[in-house]
Motif scaffolding. Sequence first.
Motif, short mmCIF file in Angstrom:
data_model
loop_
_atom_site.label_atom_id
_atom_site.label_comp_id
_atom_site.label_asym_id
_atom_site.label_seq_id
_atom_site.Cartn_x
_atom_site.Cartn_y
_atom_site.Cartn_z
N GLN A 197 0.81 -1.22 0.00
CA GLN A 197 0.00 0.00 0.00
C GLN A 197 0.84 1.27 0.00
N ARG A 198 1.96 1.25 0.72
CA ARG A 198 2.75 2.48 0.89
C ARG A 198 3.70 2.75 -0.26
N GLY A 199 3.95 1.76 -1.10
CA GLY A 199 4.80 2.00 -2.27
C GLY A 199 6.27 1.74 -2.01
N PRO A 200 7.10 2.08 -3.00
CA PRO A 200 8.51 1.67 -2.96
C PRO A 200 9.41 2.46 -2.01
N HIS A 201 9.02 3.66 -1.62
CA HIS A 201 9.93 4.51 -0.84
C HIS A 201 9.62 4.39 0.65
N VAL A 202 9.88 3.18 1.17
CA VAL A 202 9.55 2.85 2.55
C VAL A 202 10.71 2.12 3.21
N VAL A 203 10.94 2.45 4.47
CA VAL A 203 11.86 1.70 5.33
C VAL A 203 11.00 1.12 6.45
N LEU A 204 11.00 -0.20 6.56
CA LEU A 204 10.20 -0.92 7.55
C LEU A 204 11.10 -1.59 8.58
N THR A 205 10.72 -1.48 9.86
CA THR A 205 11.40 -2.27 10.88
C THR A 205 10.59 -3.52 11.14
N CYS A 206 11.27 -4.66 11.13
CA CYS A 206 10.63 -5.95 11.37
C CYS A 206 11.73 -6.94 11.72
N SER A 207 11.55 -7.69 12.79
CA SER A 207 12.59 -8.64 13.19
C SER A 207 12.90 -9.63 12.07
N ALA A 208 11.89 -10.10 11.34
CA ALA A 208 12.09 -11.00 10.19
C ALA A 208 13.10 -12.10 10.50
N LEU A 209 12.93 -12.74 11.63
CA LEU A 209 13.93 -13.67 12.14
C LEU A 209 14.14 -14.92 11.29
N LYS A 210 13.08 -15.42 10.71
CA LYS A 210 13.17 -16.66 9.93
C LYS A 210 13.06 -16.37 8.44
N LYS A 211 13.64 -17.25 7.65
CA LYS A 211 13.56 -17.08 6.19
C LYS A 211 12.10 -17.09 5.74
N MET A 212 11.27 -17.94 6.36
CA MET A 212 9.86 -17.98 5.96
C MET A 212 9.16 -16.65 6.25
N TYR A 213 9.60 -15.92 7.27
CA TYR A 213 9.02 -14.59 7.54
C TYR A 213 9.46 -13.61 6.45
N ARG A 214 10.73 -13.68 6.07
CA ARG A 214 11.22 -12.79 5.01
C ARG A 214 10.54 -13.12 3.69
N ASP A 215 10.36 -14.41 3.44
CA ASP A 215 9.67 -14.82 2.21
C ASP A 215 8.23 -14.35 2.20
N ARG A 216 7.57 -14.35 3.35
CA ARG A 216 6.19 -13.85 3.42
C ARG A 216 6.15 -12.36 3.06
#
Length: 172
Positions: free
Chosen positions: A74-93
Amino acid sequence: MNETESMSPVVIMGVAGCGKSSFAAALSQALGWQLIEGDEFHSIENVNKMRAGIPLTDADRAGWLDVLADVLVQRGPHVVLTCSALKKMYRDRLRQNIPDLRFVHLDLTREQSIARVTQRPGHYFQPALVDSQFVALEKPANEAGVLSVDATQSIETIQAQVCAWLQTKECV
């Protein structure tokens, strides 16, 4: 940073206390991009579990990751997000709708994480939860679209590394 104009969003990831929020704020300001603080999207149930010192499960994180993935689109390409993203499956999601999503992994040791988390009085994330983060962490070694940096460096040093990486064709 004209070279970053057509880039996809960037996720600042890592265990608790690695400096995701501080670094993401500095990077978003430097790039002129919007900052999204991933923790603000946790359900009240997740926040209450963490306040009680109960580690989140994959099931607990699933809805949160779905919300973050939708927000990124929704927010488009110019975004910096904080997220632990600890597992590869989280990053893949998170990559599901943005395949070229970039991740910056702020890497530090368990001891450094505990020291930093302990210095955040009033935060709902309890120091007792640090070990669960390291158990869940699947370091993104050799994972495409991920830059790992030493989280103990200054924000300015990390920012220089990340901005140089974002401008290279290898990170596309």
